[in-house]
Design a protein around this motif. Structure first.
Motif, PDB file in Angstrom:
ATOM      1  N   UNK A 255      42.804  43.002  37.794  1.00 21.81           N
ATOM      2  CA  UNK A 255      42.580  44.026  36.778  1.00 21.81           C
ATOM      3  C   UNK A 255      41.188  43.938  36.172  1.00 21.81           C
ATOM      4  N   UNK A 256      40.602  42.732  36.160  1.00 23.04           N
ATOM      5  CA  UNK A 256      39.255  42.576  35.596  1.00 23.04           C
ATOM      6  C   UNK A 256      38.159  42.926  36.596  1.00 23.04           C
ATOM      7  N   UNK A 257      38.541  43.409  37.790  1.00 21.87           N
ATOM      8  CA  UNK A 257      37.562  43.815  38.788  1.00 21.87           C
ATOM      9  C   UNK A 257      37.200  42.735  39.785  1.00 21.87           C
ATOM     10  N   UNK A 258      37.581  41.489  39.503  1.00 20.76           N
ATOM     11  CA  UNK A 258      37.295  40.408  40.444  1.00 20.76           C
ATOM     12  C   UNK A 258      38.225  40.492  41.652  1.00 20.76           C
ATOM     13  N   UNK A 259      37.831  39.811  42.716  1.00 25.02           N
ATOM     14  CA  UNK A 259      38.583  39.851  43.966  1.00 25.02           C
ATOM     15  C   UNK A 259      39.120  38.473  44.311  1.00 25.02           C
ATOM     16  N   UNK A 260      40.205  38.473  45.059  1.00 26.00           N
ATOM     17  CA  UNK A 260      40.726  37.238  45.627  1.00 26.00           C
ATOM     18  C   UNK A 260      40.760  37.375  47.145  1.00 26.00           C
ATOM     19  N   UNK A 261      40.492  36.262  47.823  1.00 21.86           N
ATOM     20  CA  UNK A 261      40.479  36.278  49.285  1.00 21.86           C
ATOM     21  C   UNK A 261      41.143  35.017  49.814  1.00 21.86           C
TER      22      UNK A 261
END
Length: 449
Positions: A255-261
């Motif tokens: 939701x804060x715009x960060x990504x997970x990979x």
């Protein structure tokens, strides 16, 4: 009494009635002389004689008179025809007009073939749905059609839910919204039940009937999305076990715009969008893609000859393992080791960093310089080394990097260190590393001197 059998032989039965001792001995002598072709029955009365003839009649009926063939209740299973379009484990679409199994299977549903029968039917397994178990049905070949798209929906495939199934997927819609793109994390090869990553916080379950393949998008100017193959080029929140230029898959947009990979050895690694870059080569690779070893990757132990073309069977969710079929021989490697056939054989484009990870990890918030810039810097007149120079390492803080021979492949302008790919035979040691100029010496110069 003699009875002729179908083979042309004669079976003899000797019957005596209330024989005295000499008579019985004479009959037994005849039986011994006739061997297996003669039997002897010593009847004590007429009832036993009648019983002997009844036994003879039954024997003749069983042996001589052919009995009608019994039709089995189930057709016999037969091998698959290698030249036929439907094989064992083929994904097929039901195209019959009538619903099957009380409405559990209807037109357009996709199942997996298990067996072939002599009556031109196939046993097909259809995945269940909420409240309905998996079913195995024998269906006529005329009601089945191979589904080429379903063949490509396997572990590692980029997928979305079909528009026709968004409202009523097999296991419920959950948090999924129309148009969401993700990738298959795990799949049951027997019925096609699939667990998919759509960035919803938990895996979404669906079937081959629910899912459709999504063509890869190699446009580097678009925002990154779940399912993209990316490289880590920076570490805003710390490296952890992830190395610079490691290759993995985006699995969530927070939701804060960060990504997970998901990377090899690390699930749900978090970074800012600027910490990742789309790998335009790896993004084009999915199940059923024709591939070869990527240009610039050394020959892999036990791998196919360079230039050999294989077909991808499946890809691990973190890009750590790809299974490739080379004409019936399976080989596994990393996603970073492969390129699609028909793709470029040139060096990695300037907007895509190197895919082979150096030994160091990102330490600052400044993204590393792309390969083209590093090579230009390494080749400048102010640099003591040029791309292609053969060098030897010495005086480093780690002994495993000392006294090794390698080739300069570029320079990282952010740190001033040179990227060296080793060309010695020490295959158990790191294959590359970043080094300061004072830790390198040109091998050719020593030879000239």
């Amino acid at each position: 009494m003699a009875t002729e059998l179908p083979s042309g032989t004669v079976k003899v039965m000797l019957i005596g009635v209330e024989l005295d001792h000499p008579g019985r001995r004479a009959m037994e002598a005849l039986k011994r002389a006739g061997g297996d072709m003669v039997t002897f029955k010593d009847a004590r009365n007429l009832q036993e004689v009648e019983s002997c003839f009844t036994d003879i009649a039954v024997s003749i009926k069983r042996t001589v008179i052919p009995m009608p063939a019994q039709t089995p209740s189930d057709p016999s299973e037969i091998p698959f025809d290698p030249s036929a379009p439907i094989q064992k484990k083929s994904r097929v679409r039901y195209e019959g007009t009538a619903s099957l199994a009380g409405g559990r299977v209807s037109y357009g549903d996709i199942g997996v073939v298990q067996k072939r029968f002599a009556n031109n039917k196939f046993q097909v397994t259809f995945c269940g749905r909420t409240g309905v178990p998996t079913c195995h049905l024998n269906i006529a070949a005329s009601d089945l059609a191979p589904d080429a798209d379903a063949e490509k929906v396997r572990t590692g495939s980029l997928v979305r839910v079909k528009k026709s199934r968004v409202a009523t997927p097999s296991f419920g819609v959950g948090a999924y919204r129309e148009g969401m793109v993700g990738y298959v994390v795990r799949q049951d090869e027997n019925d096609g039940e699939s667990l998919c990553e759509f960035g919803l916080g938990k895996l979404w379950k669906g079937t081959l009937t629910d899912l459709e393949l999504v063509e890869p998008d190699t446009n580097t100017s678009r925002p990154l999305q779940v399912g993209d193959a990316v490289q880590a080029i920076n570490a805003s929140f710390g490296c952890g076990p992830v190395n610079m230029y490691d290759l993995g898959y985006i699995c969530e947009r927070k939701l804060d715009g960060n990504l997970r990979a998901n990377f090899p050895g690390k699930n749900k690694w978090t970074g800012r969008p600027t910490d990742f870059v789309l790998d335009t080569v790896a993004t084009q690779i999915g199940p059923q893609t024709r591939v070869r070893i990527r240009n610039g990757v050394k020959n892999l132990p036990g791998g196919p000859p360079r230039g050999s073309v294989g077909v991808v069977k499946n890809i691990m969710y973190d890009a750590s393992k790809v299974t490739v079929d080379y004409g019936g021989r399976e080989f596994t490697c990393r996603l970073a080791d492969l390129e699609p056939v028909g793709g470029t054989n040139q060096a990695t484009p300037t907007n895509t960093p190197r895919t082979t990870p150096p030994s160091s990890r990102p330490q600052s918030s400044t993204p590393p310089t792309p390969r083209a810039s590093r090579e230009a810097s390494a080749s400048s007149s102010s640099s003591p080394f040029s791309v292609g120079d053969i060098v030897e390492t010495h005086g480093t803080s780690k002994a495993i990097y000392n006294n090794r021979t390698g080739r300069i492949e570029g320079k990282d302008t952010s740190s001033g260190r040179f990227l060296v790919v080793f060309i010695d035979d020490k295959s158990t040691l790191p294959p590359r590393g970043l080094f300061n100029a004072e830790n390198l010496k040109r091998v050719e110069a020593d030879i000239v001197d």
